[in-house]
Design a protein around this motif. Structure first.
Motif: not given
Length: 211
Positions: A6, A10, A42, A47-48
């Motif tokens: 995940q 990202a 980030t 979202e990341a």
């Protein structure tokens, strides 16, 4: 989905980790690298950022359940330590790369009690030198350093050996091998490039992977 995959997805999606095996980047040391990594990106990608910070919080809960305070590395780990500490309801501070030359000349910023169970938050680990320096500064100040949590590690042998020699535990959200595999699966790089990337990781000074 596994947190390492995940987070890899990202980081790749926002080009925080960017592979360019056919046009290598040149590090300050002169080493040619097929990968560019800037986890600061980030912070500007909500979202990341949410995936990363929740991942850090969950990793700390699982691996360091007794943590009482988070300490960020200067400068890249500071924001991640602050956000993760906010999620967890824990105090945080950070460790300067050197003592400041004015005021109280603190190297450690934020309140730290002797014996306090501390987790260091780092963005990236390559050779391990800077995070070990941070851990040693905290130990000298009397902290009980449980270990380190980081977003990404290259998994370079030099870094693994140095961390082991300094008795520093590190848990990373994702690593070079996972990101290379995901990058190939999602078309960021060709499948045949993965072996070249791993060859670089195993011996950065050997440039044979370029050809």
């Amino acid at each position: 989905m596994d947190i390492s995959i995940q987070v890899a997805k990202a980081l790749l999606s926002i080009k925080a980790v960017f592979f360019r095996p056919n046009e290598p980047f040149i590090w300050a040391s002169g080493i040619k690298s097929p990968v560019y990594c800037d986890n600061r990106l980030t912070l500007t990608a909500p979202e990341a950022r949410l995936i990363v910070e929740n991942g850090l919080a969950e990793t700390i809960r699982r691996n360091y359940p007794d943590a009482e305070v988070l300490m960020g590395t200067s400068t890249a780990g500071i924001a991640h330590a602050a956000i993760t500490a906010h999620i967890m309801g824990l105090p945080m501070g950070y460790v300067r790369s050197g003592a400041k030359d004015h005021g109280r000349q603190n190297r450690i910023e934020g309140k730290l009690e002797k014996g306090q169970k501390t987790v260091v938050v780092e963005d990236l680990i390559s050779t391990g030198g800077s995070v070990i320096d941070t851990v040693e500064a905290l130990r000298e100040a009397g902290a009980d350093v449980l270990g380190v949590v980081s977003i990404f590690t290259y998994g370079m042998q030099k870094g693994l050996d140095r961390l082991a020699a300094a008795n520093v535990k590190n848990v990373s959200l994702t690593n070079f091998d996972v990101i290379a595999k995901v990058a190939a699966e999602e078309g960021y790089i060709a499948a045949e490039d993965v072996a070249r990337l791993i060859a670089f990781r195993n011996n950065p000074s050997d440039e044979s992977w370029i050809h």
